[in-house]
Design a protein around this motif. Structure first.
Motif, PDB file in Angstrom:
ATOM      1  N   ASN A 555      51.134  34.074  84.224  1.00 43.82           N
ATOM      2  CA  ASN A 555      51.883  34.923  85.186  1.00 43.82           C
ATOM      3  C   ASN A 555      51.932  34.222  86.530  1.00 43.82           C
ATOM      4  N   ASP A 556      52.814  33.219  86.589  1.00 45.08           N
ATOM      5  CA  ASP A 556      52.919  32.427  87.810  1.00 45.08           C
ATOM      6  C   ASP A 556      54.249  32.628  88.532  1.00 45.08           C
ATOM      7  N   ASN A 557      55.069  33.714  88.182  1.00 41.82           N
ATOM      8  CA  ASN A 557      56.353  33.988  88.832  1.00 41.82           C
ATOM      9  C   ASN A 557      56.421  35.480  89.224  1.00 41.82           C
ATOM     10  N   THR A 558      56.852  35.848  90.515  1.00 46.46           N
ATOM     11  CA  THR A 558      57.036  37.247  90.963  1.00 46.46           C
ATOM     12  C   THR A 558      58.417  37.736  90.559  1.00 46.46           C
ATOM     13  N   PRO A 559      58.636  39.109  90.447  1.00 49.58           N
ATOM     14  CA  PRO A 559      59.969  39.616  90.080  1.00 49.58           C
ATOM     15  C   PRO A 559      60.977  39.348  91.201  1.00 49.58           C
ATOM     16  N   GLU A 560      62.207  39.206  90.851  1.00 51.36           N
ATOM     17  CA  GLU A 560      63.277  38.911  91.821  1.00 51.36           C
ATOM     18  C   GLU A 560      64.447  39.880  91.609  1.00 51.36           C
ATOM     19  N   ILE A 561      64.926  40.623  92.749  1.00 51.97           N
ATOM     20  CA  ILE A 561      66.071  41.553  92.678  1.00 51.97           C
ATOM     21  C   ILE A 561      67.335  40.742  92.833  1.00 51.97           C
ATOM     22  N   LEU A 562      68.135  40.837  91.853  1.00 49.12           N
ATOM     23  CA  LEU A 562      69.376  40.083  91.867  1.00 49.12           C
ATOM     24  C   LEU A 562      70.554  40.895  92.474  1.00 49.12           C
ATOM     25  N   TYR A 563      70.497  42.323  92.339  1.00 47.80           N
ATOM     26  CA  TYR A 563      71.586  43.155  92.870  1.00 47.80           C
ATOM     27  C   TYR A 563      71.025  44.490  93.326  1.00 47.80           C
ATOM     28  N   ALA A 565      72.653  42.332  96.370  1.00 50.29           N
ATOM     29  CA  ALA A 565      72.182  41.167  97.085  1.00 50.29           C
ATOM     30  C   ALA A 565      71.766  41.570  98.491  1.00 50.29           C
ATOM     31  N   PRO A 566      70.683  41.104  98.990  1.00 51.36           N
ATOM     32  CA  PRO A 566      70.258  41.439 100.349  1.00 51.36           C
ATOM     33  C   PRO A 566      71.202  40.827 101.372  1.00 51.36           C
ATOM     34  N   PRO A 567      71.368  41.509 102.584  1.00 55.38           N
ATOM     35  CA  PRO A 567      72.270  40.990 103.635  1.00 55.38           C
ATOM     36  C   PRO A 567      71.792  39.611 104.081  1.00 55.38           C
ATOM     37  N   THR A 568      72.723  38.853 104.497  1.00 51.31           N
ATOM     38  CA  THR A 568      72.391  37.506 104.958  1.00 51.31           C
ATOM     39  C   THR A 568      72.201  37.443 106.450  1.00 51.31           C
ATOM     40  N   ASP A 569      72.529  38.633 107.180  1.00 48.95           N
ATOM     41  CA  ASP A 569      72.421  38.607 108.630  1.00 48.95           C
ATOM     42  C   ASP A 569      71.109  39.173 109.139  1.00 48.95           C
ATOM     43  N   GLY A 570      70.247  39.505 108.240  1.00 45.13           N
ATOM     44  CA  GLY A 570      68.944  39.998 108.642  1.00 45.13           C
ATOM     45  C   GLY A 570      68.884  41.492 108.821  1.00 45.13           C
ATOM     46  N   SER A 571      69.978  42.194 108.611  1.00 48.93           N
ATOM     47  CA  SER A 571      69.962  43.641 108.749  1.00 48.93           C
ATOM     48  C   SER A 571      69.538  44.299 107.479  1.00 48.93           C
TER      49      SER A 571
END
Length: 586
Positions: A555-563, A565-571
């Motif tokens: 278990n060397d990988n954390t889960p990742e949310i694909l959708y 998608a998080p904002p790219t402007d930091g909001s």
């Protein structure tokens, strides 16, 4: 001893025929040389190298040497010239007594296993003068003896043969006696004193004569004996033996001092003229050391033990003499019977102490010689070895035997054979002797390294440290030394375009496998390898084993949310839902 020039005149060489040995040792002749006795040590006998078709330098290369047959070696090989020479001074009379021909037989061994018989005739030289048993003889003759009567005299003996032996007798000049010589059936010459004129005791009581014995050598040799003739009063009867010839047969182990026979003679005269005494005639000094004759009883007994192997037959004469000196003689023959008192002897002539395990059946590994000093059945020797050994015996020439391989050998099953050669004669009871040979089996590279399993499976977790030991393989080779020294290597395969050797390495000496990378389960999940084990023989042998390495996930990988998608402007991301949305709205 003959002068050196005379020795050279005697020397002659005769080569009957030589057929060099083949693989079957088939040959039709032998080497025959001759050499005079009493030649100096190192005297030339014959050119062995030339007669065997060899150059002198090949003698050492082919292991040419003289094989002894149990007696003192009389000859030697000169390694530089290839000549056969005398090893010491040779006395023909000591070697062969008075045999017509004196032959010395031995073998030449070449290439360890090939034998060539050699026969050397020892030629007689006139190195012995005739000798009387005693230098003084006494003859008693009655004064009324008629002219013409003969009186036997002690004969001389010459150990030489042919013309070099005793040829004539000569009596000193005198007025009363002459000499005649009788030739016996055995070729011996017997001198007899002949009375020519009537004796007169009152005129001359004692006569002194000289008897000379000469041989026919060049120059001749001679010896003189003194004869004292005593004139006695009348004695008209001579002793008479009960038998003209006495014979007895005895075993060689008869006890010392045992009575063999008794001679008996009767004299019809009375008093001192009828008193009979017994003594030896025609006897050698050696026989005097073996037998004893009682001068009063005529009993013949042994002074020392008899030996059939030394002499199986003795012939002598005894004489009966009365007081005044009348004599009669009789022959005595003693036959000695062989007793099985000598065990067989085994002489190993050549042996290979180490043989390769791939030696083919029928290969000669040892050559040995059997002999038994007894005769007849007592001297017939058989040889055996254990039946459970991969060897067999085969008879060669004379009493030589070959020890040969009978089966294929396997060092891995047995590396040393202790072979017992047992020689048994045919006597009753039989006698035997044993000789032990240790035979080492040398290794050949006939076994490849072997892995315990045909394949291995290895499981290792991903993210392993680089350089870590991940597995170990071991192959066993039953051969020895270099043939059993194993090294390991990996096959040259690829994984994802890269060589497997960039992922895994193996220690060539220990078989330990090391990971050269930290494996990633998400990148690849298994590796298929092939490990090869090589021995160090010539040529080398090898074997392979398959190795499957399986990568275990961690278990060397954390889960990742694909959708979404998080904002790219930091909001912060906002998802608006309509006010009219009902339950179940996505």
């Amino acid at each position: 001893m003959a002068a050196p020039q005379r020795g050279r005149d005697y020397r002659r060489f005769i080569l009957l025929s030589v057929l060099l040995g083949t693989q079957r040792e088939a040959w039709a002749g032998h080497l025959l040389y001759s050499v005079p006795e009493e030649t100096d040590k190192g005297s030339f006998v014959g050119n062995i190298a030339k007669d065997l078709g060899l150059e002198p330098g090949e003698l050492a290369e082919r292991g040419v040497r003289i094989v002894s047959r149990g007696r003192t070696q009389l000859f030697a090989l000169n390694p530089r010239s290839g000549s056969l020479v005398t090893a010491d001074r040779i006395d023909r009379e000591e070697l062969c007594a008075q045999s017509a021909r004196c032959l010395v037989n031995f073998n030449i061994l070449m290439d360890k296993m090939n034998l060539y018989p050699v026969e050397v005739e020892i030629l007689d030289v006139n190195d012995n003068a005739p000798r009387f048993l005693t230098e003084e003889m006494t003859v008693k003759i009655t004064e009324n003896t008629a002219p013409g009567v003969r009186f036997p005299l002690n004969e001389a003996r010459d150990p030489d043969v042919g013309t070099n032996s005793l040829q004539s007798y000569e009596l000193s000049p005198n007025h009363h006696f002459s000499l005649v010589v009788q030739n016996g059936d055995d070729g011996a010459k017997y001198p007899e004193l002949v009375l020519e004129r009537v004796l007169d005791r009152e005129e001359e009581a004692v006569h002194h004569l000289l008897l000379t014995a000469s041989d026919g050598g060049h120059p001749p040799r001679s010896q003189t004996a003194r004869i004292q003739v005593t004139v006695v009063d009348v004695n008209d009867h001579a002793p008479v033996f009960s038998l003209p010839q006495y014979q007895v047969t005895v075993p060689e182990n008869v006890p010392v001092g045992a009575r063999l026979l008794t001679v008996h003679a009767v004299d019809l005269d009375e008093g001192v003229n009828g008193e009979v005494t017994y003594s030896f005639r025609k006897i050698t000094q050696k026989i005097l050391q073996i037998f004893r004759l009682n001068s009063h009883t005529g009993e013949l007994s042994t002074l020392e033990g008899l030996d059939y192997e030394e002499s199986s037959y003795y012939e002598m004469e005894v004489q009966a003499q009365d007081g005044p000196g009348s004599m009669t003689r009789a022959k005595v023959i003693i036959t000695v019977l062989d007793v099985n008192d000598n065990a067989p002897e085994v002489t190993v002539t050549s042996v290979s102490n180490s043989i390769p395990e791939d030696t083919p059946p029928g290969t000669v590994v040892a050559l040995f010689y059997l002999q038994d000093r007894d005769s007849g059945k007592n001297g017939e020797v058989t040889c055996t070895i254990s039946e459970n050994l991969p060897f067999k015996l085969e008879r060669s020439i004379d009493n030589y035997y070959k020890l040969m391989t009978a089966k294929n050998l396997d060092r891995e099953k047995c590396s040393v054979y202790n072979i017992t050669l047992k020689a048994t004669d045919g006597g009753t009871p039989p006698l035997s002797s044993e000789t032990h040979i240790s035979m080492n089996v040398a290794d050949t590279n006939d076994n490849p390294p072997a892995f315990p399993q045909s394949s291995y499976s290895v499981y290792i977790p991903e993210n392993n440290p680089r350089g870590a030991s991940i597995f170990s393989v071991t192959a066993h080779d039953p051969d020895s030394r270099e043939n059993a020294r194993v090294t390991y290597s990996l096959s040259e395969d690829t994984l994802q375009g890269a060589s497997l050797s960039s992922y895994v390495s193996v220690n060539s000496d220990t078989g330990i496998l090391y990971a050269l990378h930290s494996f990633d389960y998400e990148q690849f999940r298994d590796l298929q390898l092939r490990v090869t084990a090589h021995d160090s023989g010539d040529p080398p042998l090898s074997s392979n084993v398959s190795l499957s390495i399986f990568i275990l996930d961690q278990n060397d990988n954390t889960p990742e949310i694909l959708y979404p998608a998080p904002p790219t402007d930091g909001s912060t991301g906002v998802e608006l839902a309509p006010r009219s949305a009902e339950p179940g709205y996505l």
